[in-house]
Design an enzyme around this catalytic site. Structure first.
Site, PDB file in Angstrom:
ATOM      1  N   THR A 161      -7.444   3.806  -0.985  1.00  9.88           N
ATOM      2  CA  THR A 161      -7.095   2.400  -0.774  1.00  9.88           C
ATOM      3  C   THR A 161      -8.197   1.436  -1.184  1.00  9.88           C
ATOM      4  O   THR A 161      -7.969   0.511  -1.968  1.00  9.88           O
ATOM      5  CB  THR A 161      -6.720   2.175   0.700  1.00  9.88           C
ATOM      6  OG1 THR A 161      -5.547   2.935   0.999  1.00  9.88           O
ATOM      7  CG2 THR A 161      -6.458   0.706   0.991  1.00  9.88           C
ATOM      8  N   HIS A 198       2.256   8.481   5.102  1.00  9.30           N
ATOM      9  CA  HIS A 198       1.324   9.471   5.641  1.00  9.30           C
ATOM     10  C   HIS A 198       1.980  10.311   6.735  1.00  9.30           C
ATOM     11  O   HIS A 198       1.783  11.530   6.804  1.00  9.30           O
ATOM     12  CB  HIS A 198       0.089   8.778   6.211  1.00  9.30           C
ATOM     13  CG  HIS A 198      -0.921   8.395   5.176  1.00  9.30           C
ATOM     14  ND1 HIS A 198      -1.604   9.317   4.421  1.00  9.30           N
ATOM     15  CD2 HIS A 198      -1.373   7.175   4.777  1.00  9.30           C
ATOM     16  CE1 HIS A 198      -2.431   8.702   3.594  1.00  9.30           C
ATOM     17  NE2 HIS A 198      -2.310   7.393   3.785  1.00  9.30           N
ATOM     18  N   ASN A 247     -13.296   5.426   0.298  1.00 12.51           N
ATOM     19  CA  ASN A 247     -13.117   4.806   1.607  1.00 12.51           C
ATOM     20  C   ASN A 247     -14.302   5.105   2.510  1.00 12.51           C
ATOM     21  O   ASN A 247     -14.574   4.378   3.462  1.00 12.51           O
ATOM     22  CB  ASN A 247     -11.836   5.316   2.263  1.00 12.51           C
ATOM     23  CG  ASN A 247     -10.585   4.735   1.638  1.00 12.51           C
ATOM     24  OD1 ASN A 247     -10.639   3.830   0.802  1.00 12.51           O
ATOM     25  ND2 ASN A 247      -9.432   5.260   2.043  1.00 12.51           N
ATOM     26  N   ASP A 257       0.836  -1.202   0.000  1.00 16.69           N
ATOM     27  CA  ASP A 257       0.000   0.000   0.000  1.00 16.69           C
ATOM     28  C   ASP A 257       0.871   1.253   0.000  1.00 16.69           C
ATOM     29  O   ASP A 257       1.802   1.389   0.800  1.00 16.69           O
ATOM     30  CB  ASP A 257      -0.893  -0.027   1.247  1.00 16.69           C
ATOM     31  CG  ASP A 257      -2.062   0.931   1.172  1.00 16.69           C
ATOM     32  OD1 ASP A 257      -1.908   2.021   0.600  1.00 16.69           O
ATOM     33  OD2 ASP A 257      -3.141   0.584   1.685  1.00 16.69           O
TER      34      ASP A 257
END
Length: 413
Positions: free
Chosen positions: A83, A206, A104, A48
């Site tokens: 995602t 992030h 999401n 990811d």
């Protein structure tokens, strides 16, 4: 006399068996194949938030070795570059507009007052498209999922033969060990398609941003080590494997000085916020589009907003009624919030932006007996991965938005 006859029969049988055995193990070119050769399995791995340029930083020896023996490419994500939408695209071959996981976070008029979140496993939200593991199971191909968005959901009464409920607390090492344990099974219960999901690189991106840093590189190197363990363990088992390694999106640098506050556009009590962050989704109160249209559809610095039906065609997004009535997309690197999150105190990273922006490009690497070696193919759309997986495991794919043509140069005949 009877004893002599029985001995003669036994001797003939023994000689015939030896001859048959020799015939079975000696090929026409003189090579002697293994007695219990395993059929290749396909291992789909998602790292990811892994950007393609992470492979160029000199910290991924195992991934780099696979790239030398296989195929690499830049891969276009689907919009929004989040995602869940993109993981569902990878395994269904459909864009978010067509598979129903449009974000999401999302709403559906058929479920008033309810909001989909990443913890939702209700089939209602997932049943607009069939993932590859369901297609495979229906056709007699055994599958296993060591995490993947949607893999815990039962669709049409079917799940993967083996699956684990997602837990971020389960270390990457344990995830790898579970996959290796599946490979130790006898052929009858050994999965032919396995998914594996790593979230740690995205988490580091992030918090620390995509630029080179000690903590981001530590996360990248740790996952590369996990890949090395898989390579080593599969080799020890003499298990051929087609690695298909992808990411769901890239990562762009964000900063607390680049925030668009929604309260400066319209007071928060005059609309319903579906999603904010790297893009915003807005719904009216009492079906009154006038108020939100006049506020959000006018020009904004560092952000553009559209009605659902007016989203530019290049996004291929907006036909599904789950898409919010108004979508606002900031300039890449900017964020849009009602309230800036407490954790946003310095340089970080985000995704959800324009899927054609270079920072949102995803990663693709494939290596194994099904692929030629050491080539880079043209950039392709992530809807094509589904067709590739179906080809590798030998199942008939459902209709999708992609096809196999992107991999013509990459696949062995």
């Amino acid at each position: 006399m009877i004893r002599i006859l029985l001995q003669a029969i036994a001797a003939c049988a023994l000689l015939a068996g030896c001859a048959a055995s020799q015939t079975a193990v000696v090929a026409s070119d003189g090579a002697v194949p293994a007695q219990n050769a395993r059929e290749p399995v396909t291992l789909l791995i998602s790292i990811d938030g892994f950007r393609p340029d992470y492979l160029d930083r000199g910290i991924t020896p195992h991934l780099s070795a696979l790239a030398t023996s296989g195929v690499v490419a830049d891969m276009r994500s689907s919009f929004p570059t989040k995602t869940f939408p993109n993981h569902w695209t990878l395994v269904t071959g459909k864009r978010p507009d067509n598979h129903g996981i449009v974000g999401n976070s999302m709403e559906d008029v058929a479920r008033p007052g309810e909001k989909f979140t990443m913890a939702n496993k209700d089939p209602f939200w997932w049943n607009q498209a069939e993932p590859i593991w369901i297609t495979a199971e229906k056709q007699g191909v055994r599958t296993a999922t060591m995490f993947w968005p949607g893999s815990e959901v039962e669709l049409d009464g079917t799940r993967p033969s083996d699956w684990w409920p997602f837990s971020q607390a389960l270390s990457n090492d344990r995830r790898v060990n579970a996959v290796v344990d599946w490979m130790r099974r006898p052929a009858a219960t050994r999965p032919q398609l396995v998914t594996l999901y790593f979230d740690s690189v995205d988490t580091a991106g992030h918090f620390f941003g995509p630029a080179p840093s000690e903590k981001l590189h530590a996360a990248i190197s740790a996952v590369d080590k996990n890949i090395g363990t898989l390579i080593e363990q599969f080799a020890a088992l003499d298990q051929p494997v087609n690695f298909v390694i992808t990411s769901d999106h890239g990562m762009a640098e964000t900063h607390p000085d680049r925030v668009i506050y929604l309260d400066t556009i319209l007071p928060r009590d005059q609309y319903r916020l579906v999603v904010d962050g790297n893009y915003a989704g807005i719904e009216p109160l009492a079906d009154d589009m006038t108020t939100i249209s006049s506020a959000f559809l006018k020009p904004h610095e560092n952000m553009e907003c559209w009605k659902r039906e007016d989203i530019p065609a290049r996004f291929q997004y907006g036909k599904n009624p789950r898409v919010p009535s108004i979508i606002c997309l900031p300039t890449t690197g900017w964020v849009v919030y009602q309230d800036k999150p407490e954790w946003m105190t310095g340089i970080g990273g985000g995704h959800g932006y324009d899927h054609l922006h270079p920072d949102m490009i995803a990663f693709f690497l494939a290596s194994g007996p099904g692929f030629v070696g050491d080539i880079k193919i043209e950039t392709f759309d992530n809807v094509d991965i589904y067709s590739l997986l179906a080809h590798l495991i030998g199942v008939k794919p459902n209709q999708s938005d992609g096809d196999l043509s992107s991999f013509e140069q990459a696949l062995k005949p």
